[in-house]
Design a protein around this motif. Structure first.
Motif, PDB file in Angstrom:
ATOM      1  N   GLU A 191     -68.861 -72.455  92.866  1.00 47.93           N
ATOM      2  CA  GLU A 191     -69.426 -72.565  94.217  1.00 47.93           C
ATOM      3  C   GLU A 191     -70.580 -71.598  94.465  1.00 47.93           C
ATOM      4  O   GLU A 191     -71.408 -71.830  95.327  1.00 47.93           O
ATOM      5  CB  GLU A 191     -68.340 -72.368  95.281  1.00 47.93           C
ATOM      6  CG  GLU A 191     -67.323 -73.507  95.364  1.00 47.93           C
ATOM      7  CD  GLU A 191     -67.932 -74.847  95.782  1.00 47.93           C
ATOM      8  OE1 GLU A 191     -68.978 -74.850  96.449  1.00 47.93           O
ATOM      9  OE2 GLU A 191     -67.351 -75.885  95.421  1.00 47.93           O
ATOM     10  N   CYS A 192     -70.613 -70.489  93.707  1.00 47.71           N
ATOM     11  CA  CYS A 192     -71.719 -69.538  93.897  1.00 47.71           C
ATOM     12  C   CYS A 192     -71.972 -68.739  92.621  1.00 47.71           C
ATOM     13  O   CYS A 192     -71.140 -67.917  92.240  1.00 47.71           O
ATOM     14  CB  CYS A 192     -71.396 -68.592  95.057  1.00 47.71           C
ATOM     15  SG  CYS A 192     -72.676 -67.340  95.293  1.00 47.71           S
ATOM     16  N   PRO A 193     -73.118 -68.975  91.968  1.00 50.51           N
ATOM     17  CA  PRO A 193     -73.392 -68.231  90.735  1.00 50.51           C
ATOM     18  C   PRO A 193     -73.526 -66.729  90.979  1.00 50.51           C
ATOM     19  O   PRO A 193     -73.198 -65.920  90.111  1.00 50.51           O
ATOM     20  CB  PRO A 193     -74.728 -68.818  90.244  1.00 50.51           C
ATOM     21  CG  PRO A 193     -75.334 -69.501  91.415  1.00 50.51           C
ATOM     22  CD  PRO A 193     -74.200 -69.914  92.301  1.00 50.51           C
ATOM     23  N   LEU A 194     -73.988 -66.351  92.172  1.00 57.39           N
ATOM     24  CA  LEU A 194     -74.138 -64.915  92.456  1.00 57.39           C
ATOM     25  C   LEU A 194     -72.771 -64.243  92.598  1.00 57.39           C
ATOM     26  O   LEU A 194     -72.573 -63.114  92.161  1.00 57.39           O
ATOM     27  CB  LEU A 194     -74.987 -64.702  93.712  1.00 57.39           C
ATOM     28  CG  LEU A 194     -76.451 -65.136  93.573  1.00 57.39           C
ATOM     29  CD1 LEU A 194     -77.199 -64.973  94.893  1.00 57.39           C
ATOM     30  CD2 LEU A 194     -77.161 -64.348  92.473  1.00 57.39           C
ATOM     31  N   CYS A 195     -71.813 -64.969  93.190  1.00 56.72           N
ATOM     32  CA  CYS A 195     -70.445 -64.428  93.271  1.00 56.72           C
ATOM     33  C   CYS A 195     -69.835 -64.322  91.881  1.00 56.72           C
ATOM     34  O   CYS A 195     -69.138 -63.347  91.578  1.00 56.72           O
ATOM     35  CB  CYS A 195     -69.553 -65.347  94.099  1.00 56.72           C
ATOM     36  SG  CYS A 195     -69.661 -65.049  95.857  1.00 56.72           S
ATOM     37  N   SER A 196     -70.072 -65.337  91.042  1.00 51.54           N
ATOM     38  CA  SER A 196     -69.520 -65.312  89.683  1.00 51.54           C
ATOM     39  C   SER A 196     -70.040 -64.087  88.951  1.00 51.54           C
ATOM     40  O   SER A 196     -69.283 -63.364  88.306  1.00 51.54           O
ATOM     41  CB  SER A 196     -69.915 -66.571  88.910  1.00 51.54           C
ATOM     42  OG  SER A 196     -69.439 -67.707  89.587  1.00 51.54           O
ATOM     43  N   LEU A 197     -71.332 -63.845  89.073  1.00 52.58           N
ATOM     44  CA  LEU A 197     -71.932 -62.677  88.411  1.00 52.58           C
ATOM     45  C   LEU A 197     -71.417 -61.370  89.009  1.00 52.58           C
ATOM     46  O   LEU A 197     -71.159 -60.416  88.292  1.00 52.58           O
ATOM     47  CB  LEU A 197     -73.453 -62.711  88.562  1.00 52.58           C
ATOM     48  CG  LEU A 197     -74.190 -63.634  87.617  1.00 52.58           C
ATOM     49  CD1 LEU A 197     -75.671 -63.640  87.962  1.00 52.58           C
ATOM     50  CD2 LEU A 197     -74.004 -63.191  86.168  1.00 52.58           C
ATOM     51  N   ARG A 198     -71.268 -61.377  90.330  1.00 53.58           N
ATOM     52  CA  ARG A 198     -70.798 -60.149  90.992  1.00 53.58           C
ATOM     53  C   ARG A 198     -69.400 -59.796  90.499  1.00 53.58           C
ATOM     54  O   ARG A 198     -69.104 -58.651  90.188  1.00 53.58           O
ATOM     55  CB  ARG A 198     -70.785 -60.349  92.505  1.00 53.58           C
ATOM     56  CG  ARG A 198     -70.407 -59.069  93.259  1.00 53.58           C
ATOM     57  CD  ARG A 198     -70.406 -59.252  94.765  1.00 53.58           C
ATOM     58  NE  ARG A 198     -71.734 -59.456  95.284  1.00 53.58           N
ATOM     59  CZ  ARG A 198     -72.177 -60.617  95.793  1.00 53.58           C
ATOM     60  NH1 ARG A 198     -71.381 -61.666  95.850  1.00 53.58           N
ATOM     61  NH2 ARG A 198     -73.397 -60.730  96.234  1.00 53.58           N
ATOM     62  N   ARG A 199     -68.562 -60.830  90.402  1.00 54.92           N
ATOM     63  CA  ARG A 199     -67.179 -60.571  89.981  1.00 54.92           C
ATOM     64  C   ARG A 199     -67.134 -60.102  88.520  1.00 54.92           C
ATOM     65  O   ARG A 199     -66.366 -59.211  88.170  1.00 54.92           O
ATOM     66  CB  ARG A 199     -66.343 -61.844  90.185  1.00 54.92           C
ATOM     67  CG  ARG A 199     -64.905 -61.718  89.809  1.00 54.92           C
ATOM     68  CD  ARG A 199     -64.156 -60.662  90.613  1.00 54.92           C
ATOM     69  NE  ARG A 199     -62.832 -60.450  90.074  1.00 54.92           N
ATOM     70  CZ  ARG A 199     -62.217 -59.274  90.007  1.00 54.92           C
ATOM     71  NH1 ARG A 199     -62.791 -58.189  90.480  1.00 54.92           N
ATOM     72  NH2 ARG A 199     -61.018 -59.181  89.492  1.00 54.92           N
ATOM     73  N   VAL A 233     -75.018 -71.624  96.771  1.00 52.90           N
ATOM     74  CA  VAL A 233     -74.355 -70.311  96.826  1.00 52.90           C
ATOM     75  C   VAL A 233     -73.383 -70.260  98.012  1.00 52.90           C
ATOM     76  O   VAL A 233     -73.325 -71.185  98.819  1.00 52.90           O
ATOM     77  CB  VAL A 233     -75.402 -69.172  96.984  1.00 52.90           C
ATOM     78  CG1 VAL A 233     -76.279 -69.059  95.754  1.00 52.90           C
ATOM     79  CG2 VAL A 233     -76.266 -69.385  98.227  1.00 52.90           C
ATOM     80  N   CYS A 234     -72.640 -69.151  98.087  1.00 52.21           N
ATOM     81  CA  CYS A 234     -71.734 -68.966  99.230  1.00 52.21           C
ATOM     82  C   CYS A 234     -72.548 -68.527 100.452  1.00 52.21           C
ATOM     83  O   CYS A 234     -73.723 -68.149 100.325  1.00 52.21           O
ATOM     84  CB  CYS A 234     -70.678 -67.919  98.895  1.00 52.21           C
ATOM     85  SG  CYS A 234     -71.358 -66.255  98.779  1.00 52.21           S
ATOM     86  N   LEU A 235     -71.908 -68.547 101.594  1.00 58.32           N
ATOM     87  CA  LEU A 235     -72.594 -68.206 102.843  1.00 58.32           C
ATOM     88  C   LEU A 235     -73.117 -66.753 102.856  1.00 58.32           C
ATOM     89  O   LEU A 235     -74.291 -66.531 103.201  1.00 58.32           O
ATOM     90  CB  LEU A 235     -71.630 -68.454 104.010  1.00 58.32           C
ATOM     91  CG  LEU A 235     -72.226 -68.959 105.307  1.00 58.32           C
ATOM     92  CD1 LEU A 235     -73.183 -70.112 105.110  1.00 58.32           C
ATOM     93  CD2 LEU A 235     -71.099 -69.342 106.263  1.00 58.32           C
ATOM     94  N   PRO A 236     -72.298 -65.760 102.462  1.00 57.46           N
ATOM     95  CA  PRO A 236     -72.847 -64.389 102.458  1.00 57.46           C
ATOM     96  C   PRO A 236     -74.042 -64.245 101.518  1.00 57.46           C
ATOM     97  O   PRO A 236     -74.998 -63.533 101.841  1.00 57.46           O
ATOM     98  CB  PRO A 236     -71.682 -63.520 101.966  1.00 57.46           C
ATOM     99  CG  PRO A 236     -70.456 -64.331 102.202  1.00 57.46           C
ATOM    100  CD  PRO A 236     -70.860 -65.769 102.144  1.00 57.46           C
ATOM    101  N   ASP A 237     -74.014 -64.926 100.375  1.00 61.77           N
ATOM    102  CA  ASP A 237     -75.152 -64.815  99.455  1.00 61.77           C
ATOM    103  C   ASP A 237     -76.345 -65.629  99.935  1.00 61.77           C
ATOM    104  O   ASP A 237     -77.493 -65.286  99.628  1.00 61.77           O
ATOM    105  CB  ASP A 237     -74.739 -65.200  98.030  1.00 61.77           C
ATOM    106  CG  ASP A 237     -73.945 -64.073  97.380  1.00 61.77           C
ATOM    107  OD1 ASP A 237     -74.225 -62.902  97.705  1.00 61.77           O
ATOM    108  OD2 ASP A 237     -73.035 -64.348  96.585  1.00 61.77           O
ATOM    109  N   ALA A 238     -76.085 -66.687 100.699  1.00 63.39           N
ATOM    110  CA  ALA A 238     -77.204 -67.419 101.316  1.00 63.39           C
ATOM    111  C   ALA A 238     -77.930 -66.483 102.276  1.00 63.39           C
ATOM    112  O   ALA A 238     -79.165 -66.465 102.352  1.00 63.39           O
ATOM    113  CB  ALA A 238     -76.700 -68.652 102.050  1.00 63.39           C
TER     114      ALA A 238
HETATM  115 ZN   LIG Z   1     -71.605 -65.773  96.587  1.00 62.90          ZN
END
Ligand SMILES: [Zn+2]
Ligand SMILES: [Zn+2]
Length: 248
Positions: free
Chosen positions: A19-27, A161-166
């Motif tokens: 759902e969000c590549p930025l979250c995947s990377l963050r995790r 991306v997710c809402l916070p990353d948007a």
């Molecule tokens: Zn995200």
């Protein structure tokens, strides 16, 4: 150099289709930072000093503890405690808190000693590093959108991306030229509205599956719609670990 490494990582995360590549990377980065804190890095004076100065938040203490390296974790906490102890004493000592004789003559601030105590307990080394990495990864995503037509096409067809990353991307887009910013925000808007509509449908079917009349109907894409929608709205928090090289 770091941007080149990030380019590869952002591409890799986008290809995962979460759902969000930025979250995947963050995790993924977060897992690496937790491991690093418990590994040899803490013995490096600079890293140790940073860990002593910032400490860890409750969330990251939980993650450090979950690694079952009690000695490594205990050494980190002991070191931080020894740094904090004199500071806590100073926080209650007005002269120590304000730091200079000139300031010491001034009126004691009304928020004394709360402000000093809050300052000591409100920092986390992992949160701080994670924020720096995440910002760089988001910047790389925007850069790739701008410079790499293949990436742009892939992103446009993705779950975005997710809402916070948007929000973070929208914020960062002001570094683009006026026209590029307009185009980026139009893409972001399209991507977000399309994907929220998709999730609405998937989650709606998820709830309908609880009706006994739909018991035997196929799940379609909805089996993990609850986890994915929560991740979309709040940032990754549920479901399997993203980009986990140890997963089967
Ligand atoms: Zn995200
Ligand atoms: Zn933290």
């Amino acid at each position: 150099m770091e941007h080149r490494l990030d380019t590869f990582a952002v591409w890799e995360a986008l290809k995962e289709g979460d759902e969000c590549p930025l979250c995947s990377l963050r995790r993924k980065t977060e897992r690496q930072l937790v491991d690093r804190c418990l590994g040899g890095a803490v013995m490096i004076p600079d890293d140790r000093q940073r860990a002593n100065a910032a400490g860890f938040c409750a969330n990251h203490h939980r993650q450090l503890y979950a690694k079952s390296n009690r000695l490594g974790h205990a050494l980190l906490v002991l070191s931080r405690l020894q740094t904090l102890k004199p500071q806590v004493e100073k926080a209650f000592d007005r002269t120590g808190m304000v730091g200079s004789k000139r300031l010491a003559r001034q009126k004691t601030p009304s928020n004394f000693p709360a402000q000093a105590l809050k300052g000591m307990s409100g920092t986390c080394l992992i949160c701080r590093d994670l924020e720096v990495h995440s910002a760089r990864q988001a910047e790389t995503l925007i850069l790739l959108w701008q410079k790499d037509p293949d990436f742009k096409a892939r992103l446009m067809a993705s779950r975005w991306v997710c809402l916070p990353d948007a929000a973070m991307l929208a914020d960062m887009s002001d570094k683009l030229s006026e026209n590029a910013r307009k185009e980026f925000l139009a893409c972001l808007r399209h991507g977000m509205t399309e994907n929220l509509a998709r999730l609405e449908e998937e989650l709606d079917w998820f709830t309908r599956k609880f009706d006994y009349r739909n018991q035997d109907a196929p799940w379609g894409e909805s089996k993990d719609a609850l986890e994915r929608t929560a991740n979309k709205l709040g940032g990754w928090c549920l479901g399997p670990e993203p980009l986990d090289e140890n997963a089967l």
